[in-house]
Motif scaffolding. Structure first.
Motif, PDB file in Angstrom:
ATOM      1  N   LEU A   2       0.856  -1.191   0.000  1.00 21.61           N
ATOM      2  CA  LEU A   2       0.000   0.000   0.000  1.00 21.61           C
ATOM      3  C   LEU A   2       0.892   1.241   0.000  1.00 21.61           C
ATOM      4  CD1 LEU A   2      -2.959   1.094   0.301  1.00 21.61           C
ATOM      5  CD2 LEU A   2      -2.450   1.272   2.746  1.00 21.61           C
ATOM      6  N   LYS A   3       0.745   2.065  -1.019  1.00 22.56           N
ATOM      7  CA  LYS A   3       1.523   3.295  -1.119  1.00 22.56           C
ATOM      8  C   LYS A   3       0.671   4.475  -0.635  1.00 22.56           C
ATOM      9  CE  LYS A   3       4.242   1.820  -5.143  1.00 22.56           C
ATOM     10  NZ  LYS A   3       4.599   2.153  -6.547  1.00 22.56           N
ATOM     11  N   ILE A   4       1.193   5.191   0.343  1.00 21.28           N
ATOM     12  CA  ILE A   4       0.473   6.319   0.922  1.00 21.28           C
ATOM     13  C   ILE A   4       1.299   7.588   0.758  1.00 21.28           C
ATOM     14  CG2 ILE A   4      -0.509   7.287   3.040  1.00 21.28           C
ATOM     15  CD1 ILE A   4      -0.716   4.376   4.063  1.00 21.28           C
ATOM     16  N   MET A   5       0.664   8.645   0.269  1.00 23.09           N
ATOM     17  CA  MET A   5       1.351   9.933   0.184  1.00 23.09           C
ATOM     18  C   MET A   5       0.723  10.899   1.187  1.00 23.09           C
ATOM     19  SD  MET A   5       2.393  12.306  -3.056  1.00 23.09           S
ATOM     20  CE  MET A   5       3.850  11.284  -3.313  1.00 23.09           C
ATOM     21  N   LEU A   6       1.582  11.457   2.023  1.00 23.31           N
ATOM     22  CA  LEU A   6       1.158  12.477   2.980  1.00 23.31           C
ATOM     23  C   LEU A   6       1.555  13.847   2.448  1.00 23.31           C
ATOM     24  CD1 LEU A   6       2.286  10.739   6.309  1.00 23.31           C
ATOM     25  CD2 LEU A   6       0.005  10.709   5.269  1.00 23.31           C
ATOM     26  N   ASP A   7       0.621  14.769   2.504  1.00 20.26           N
ATOM     27  CA  ASP A   7       0.845  16.115   1.974  1.00 20.26           C
ATOM     28  C   ASP A   7       0.649  17.116   3.110  1.00 20.26           C
ATOM     29  OD1 ASP A   7       0.659  18.621   0.838  1.00 20.26           O
ATOM     30  OD2 ASP A   7      -0.648  18.015  -0.807  1.00 20.26           O
ATOM     31  N   ALA A   8       1.750  17.666   3.616  1.00 22.32           N
ATOM     32  CA  ALA A   8       1.659  18.723   4.627  1.00 22.32           C
ATOM     33  C   ALA A   8       1.296  20.011   3.900  1.00 22.32           C
ATOM     34  CB  ALA A   8       2.986  18.881   5.362  1.00 22.32           C
ATOM     35  N   GLY A   9       0.114  20.506   4.156  1.00 20.13           N
ATOM     36  CA  GLY A   9      -0.421  21.640   3.400  1.00 20.13           C
ATOM     37  C   GLY A   9       0.503  22.847   3.349  1.00 20.13           C
ATOM     38  N   HIS A  10       0.592  23.424   2.135  1.00 19.47           N
ATOM     39  CA  HIS A  10       1.387  24.634   1.882  1.00 19.47           C
ATOM     40  C   HIS A  10       2.882  24.346   2.037  1.00 19.47           C
ATOM     41  CE1 HIS A  10      -2.474  26.441   1.545  1.00 19.47           C
ATOM     42  NE2 HIS A  10      -2.774  26.089   2.788  1.00 19.47           N
ATOM     43  N   THR A  29       1.415  21.363  10.046  1.00 16.74           N
ATOM     44  CA  THR A  29       1.136  20.265   9.107  1.00 16.74           C
ATOM     45  C   THR A  29       2.349  19.363   8.889  1.00 16.74           C
ATOM     46  OG1 THR A  29       1.641  21.674   7.191  1.00 16.74           O
ATOM     47  CG2 THR A  29      -0.651  21.598   7.931  1.00 16.74           C
ATOM     48  N   SER A  30       3.544  19.950   8.838  1.00 14.64           N
ATOM     49  CA  SER A  30       4.738  19.125   8.614  1.00 14.64           C
ATOM     50  C   SER A  30       5.038  18.248   9.824  1.00 14.64           C
ATOM     51  CB  SER A  30       5.952  19.997   8.275  1.00 14.64           C
ATOM     52  OG  SER A  30       6.259  20.877   9.339  1.00 14.64           O
ATOM     53  N   SER A  31       4.751  18.762  11.012  1.00 18.90           N
ATOM     54  CA  SER A  31       4.954  17.965  12.222  1.00 18.90           C
ATOM     55  C   SER A  31       3.978  16.789  12.254  1.00 18.90           C
ATOM     56  CB  SER A  31       4.782  18.826  13.470  1.00 18.90           C
ATOM     57  OG  SER A  31       4.882  18.045  14.636  1.00 18.90           O
ATOM     58  N   VAL A  32       2.715  17.051  11.942  1.00 19.09           N
ATOM     59  CA  VAL A  32       1.719  15.982  11.905  1.00 19.09           C
ATOM     60  C   VAL A  32       2.122  14.926  10.878  1.00 19.09           C
ATOM     61  CG1 VAL A  32      -0.693  15.395  11.422  1.00 19.09           C
ATOM     62  CG2 VAL A  32      -0.148  17.479  12.682  1.00 19.09           C
ATOM     63  N   ALA A  33       2.577  15.371   9.715  1.00 17.41           N
ATOM     64  CA  ALA A  33       3.000  14.431   8.664  1.00 17.41           C
ATOM     65  C   ALA A  33       4.165  13.570   9.134  1.00 17.41           C
ATOM     66  CB  ALA A  33       3.377  15.199   7.399  1.00 17.41           C
ATOM     67  N   ASP A  34       5.134  14.179   9.825  1.00 16.71           N
ATOM     68  CA  ASP A  34       6.281  13.418  10.341  1.00 16.71           C
ATOM     69  C   ASP A  34       5.823  12.334  11.319  1.00 16.71           C
ATOM     70  OD1 ASP A  34       8.106  14.897   8.903  1.00 16.71           O
ATOM     71  OD2 ASP A  34       8.682  16.194  10.575  1.00 16.71           O
ATOM     72  N   HIS A  35       4.956  12.708  12.240  1.00 19.23           N
ATOM     73  CA  HIS A  35       4.464  11.739  13.227  1.00 19.23           C
ATOM     74  C   HIS A  35       3.645  10.640  12.547  1.00 19.23           C
ATOM     75  CE1 HIS A  35       5.980  13.856  16.673  1.00 19.23           C
ATOM     76  NE2 HIS A  35       5.259  14.933  16.436  1.00 19.23           N
ATOM     77  N   ALA A  36       2.830  11.023  11.573  1.00 15.88           N
ATOM     78  CA  ALA A  36       1.999  10.042  10.873  1.00 15.88           C
ATOM     79  C   ALA A  36       2.853   9.048  10.095  1.00 15.88           C
ATOM     80  CB  ALA A  36       1.025  10.753   9.937  1.00 15.88           C
ATOM     81  N   VAL A  48       5.478   4.930   2.585  1.00 18.83           N
ATOM     82  CA  VAL A  48       4.966   6.284   2.825  1.00 18.83           C
ATOM     83  C   VAL A  48       5.848   7.304   2.110  1.00 18.83           C
ATOM     84  CG1 VAL A  48       4.315   7.972   4.574  1.00 18.83           C
ATOM     85  CG2 VAL A  48       4.141   5.526   5.095  1.00 18.83           C
ATOM     86  N   TYR A  49       5.212   8.230   1.408  1.00 20.67           N
ATOM     87  CA  TYR A  49       5.915   9.279   0.679  1.00 20.67           C
ATOM     88  C   TYR A  49       5.401  10.646   1.143  1.00 20.67           C
ATOM     89  CZ  TYR A  49       6.603   5.282  -2.465  1.00 20.67           C
ATOM     90  OH  TYR A  49       6.909   4.050  -2.975  1.00 20.67           O
ATOM     91  N   PHE A  50       6.228  11.663   0.956  1.00 14.13           N
ATOM     92  CA  PHE A  50       5.824  13.044   1.233  1.00 14.13           C
ATOM     93  C   PHE A  50       5.626  13.781  -0.090  1.00 14.13           C
ATOM     94  CE2 PHE A  50       7.999  13.460   5.656  1.00 14.13           C
ATOM     95  CZ  PHE A  50       6.866  12.936   6.264  1.00 14.13           C
ATOM     96  N   ALA A  51       4.575  14.585  -0.155  1.00 17.13           N
ATOM     97  CA  ALA A  51       4.361  15.429  -1.330  1.00 17.13           C
ATOM     98  C   ALA A  51       5.073  16.766  -1.172  1.00 17.13           C
ATOM     99  CB  ALA A  51       2.864  15.667  -1.533  1.00 17.13           C
ATOM    100  N   HIS A  52       5.369  17.128   0.058  1.00 13.17           N
ATOM    101  CA  HIS A  52       5.929  18.439   0.383  1.00 13.17           C
ATOM    102  C   HIS A  52       7.443  18.364   0.618  1.00 13.17           C
ATOM    103  CE1 HIS A  52       4.968  16.284   4.088  1.00 13.17           C
ATOM    104  NE2 HIS A  52       5.991  16.929   4.637  1.00 13.17           N
ATOM    105  N   SER A  53       8.027  19.511   0.861  1.00 14.05           N
ATOM    106  CA  SER A  53       9.440  19.624   1.211  1.00 14.05           C
ATOM    107  C   SER A  53       9.567  20.625   2.349  1.00 14.05           C
ATOM    108  CB  SER A  53      10.269  20.096   0.012  1.00 14.05           C
ATOM    109  OG  SER A  53      11.571  20.480   0.428  1.00 14.05           O
ATOM    110  N   LYS A  54      10.452  20.362   3.275  1.00 19.88           N
ATOM    111  CA  LYS A  54      10.666  21.291   4.384  1.00 19.88           C
ATOM    112  C   LYS A  54      11.600  22.441   3.990  1.00 19.88           C
ATOM    113  CE  LYS A  54       9.798  18.042   8.124  1.00 19.88           C
ATOM    114  NZ  LYS A  54      10.313  17.414   9.366  1.00 19.88           N
ATOM    115  N   LYS A  55      12.249  22.307   2.835  1.00 22.58           N
ATOM    116  CA  LYS A  55      13.202  23.315   2.398  1.00 22.58           C
ATOM    117  C   LYS A  55      12.574  24.407   1.533  1.00 22.58           C
ATOM    118  CE  LYS A  55      17.131  20.105   2.488  1.00 22.58           C
ATOM    119  NZ  LYS A  55      18.197  19.456   1.683  1.00 22.58           N
ATOM    120  N   GLU A  56      11.530  24.038   0.793  1.00 24.91           N
ATOM    121  CA  GLU A  56      10.940  24.984  -0.140  1.00 24.91           C
ATOM    122  C   GLU A  56       9.467  24.663  -0.374  1.00 24.91           C
ATOM    123  OE1 GLU A  56      13.176  24.494  -3.690  1.00 24.91           O
ATOM    124  OE2 GLU A  56      12.592  22.403  -3.962  1.00 24.91           O
TER     125      GLU A  56
END
Length: 234
Positions: A2-10, A29-36, A48-56
């Motif tokens: 199962l592939k899940i993508m988490l998207d920390a808004g903005h 949102t990024s903290s919630v995504a990290d914990h999830a 699990v994949y991230f749609a966002h980036s903490k750098k930009e």
């Protein structure tokens, strides 16, 4: 798998997406995504994949293109809500699906929304529909959840706290686990160490060239309750 993508808004630099006292939505949102992500990775057959980036800031099209390219099964966008740009009384949690109300997305949204309300105790604003890009342009089950208002002083206090961020992550993950019947990975136990053989300590009383002397001492020891043995050196 199962592939899940988490998207920390903005993103870390998105203009305007912050509370009246300048707390960034992305900090939440990024903290919630990290914990999830950490919670999801203890389950079998999950990536699990991230749609966002903490750098930009990552544009929405790049996020959905990535999800479609990776052919993920489930896309979960995590947000905090706002009503205007000043402090207001708007409050509560709501979860969105696309306008066409895809059956699986609605089922997942209902589970996530239910768990968020139970876990947080905030007002239930329900599951709603919206024409959001991440819901419209994804080729898989997609939901977007709004975990409280950062324009509400009391809810912002929660949103800022790590305990609330963890609570939201746990509730979102519980909804995903319920939807896809995920099972935790079996705990691995370290191999047992081989027990060391017990050491034996020997006490020698005497050594005799004459066998008769040896036998006499052996008899004396037995009469006194000992259990002697004879060892003959070659």
């Amino acid at each position: 798998m199962l592939k899940i993508m988490l998207d920390a808004g903005h993103g870390p630099n998105t203009p305007g997406k912050r509370s009246p006292d300048n707390y960034k939505e992305f900090s939440f949102t990024s903290s919630v995504a990290d914990h999830a992500k950490a919670l999801l990775e203890i389950y079998e057959n999950v990536s699990v994949y991230f749609a966002h980036s903490k750098k930009e800031d990552v544009p929405l099209k790049e996020r959905t293109d990535k999800a479609n390219r990776l052919k993920v099964d489930c896309y979960v966008a995590i947000h905090a809500n706002a009503y205007g740009t000043t402090w207001t009384s708007a409050n509560g949690i709501e979860t969105y699906v696309y306008l066409t109300k895809p059956k699986e997305a609605v089922a997942l949204a209902n589970k996530v929304q239910k768990n968020l309300i139970i876990a947080t105790g905030l007002a239930d604003r329900g599951v709603k529909t919206a024409d959001f890009h991440v819901l419209r342009e994804t080729n898989m089950t997609a939901i977007l959840t709004e975990c409280g208002f950062y324009t509400n002083k009391s809810e912002l206090k929660l949103i800022r706290s790590e305990s609330y961020q963890k609570t939201c992550a746990e509730a979102i993950v519980k909804g995903i686990v319920d939807q896809y019947k995920l099972k935790k990975k079996k705990a691995t136990t370290p191999p047992k160490k081989e027990a060391k053989p017990k050491e034996l300590y020997k006490v020698q009383i005497g050594a005799f060239a004459d066998e008769k002397n040896e036998e006499r001492l052996l008899k004396e020891l037995k009469d006194k309750g000992y259990d002697p043995v004879i060892v003959k050196d070659k």
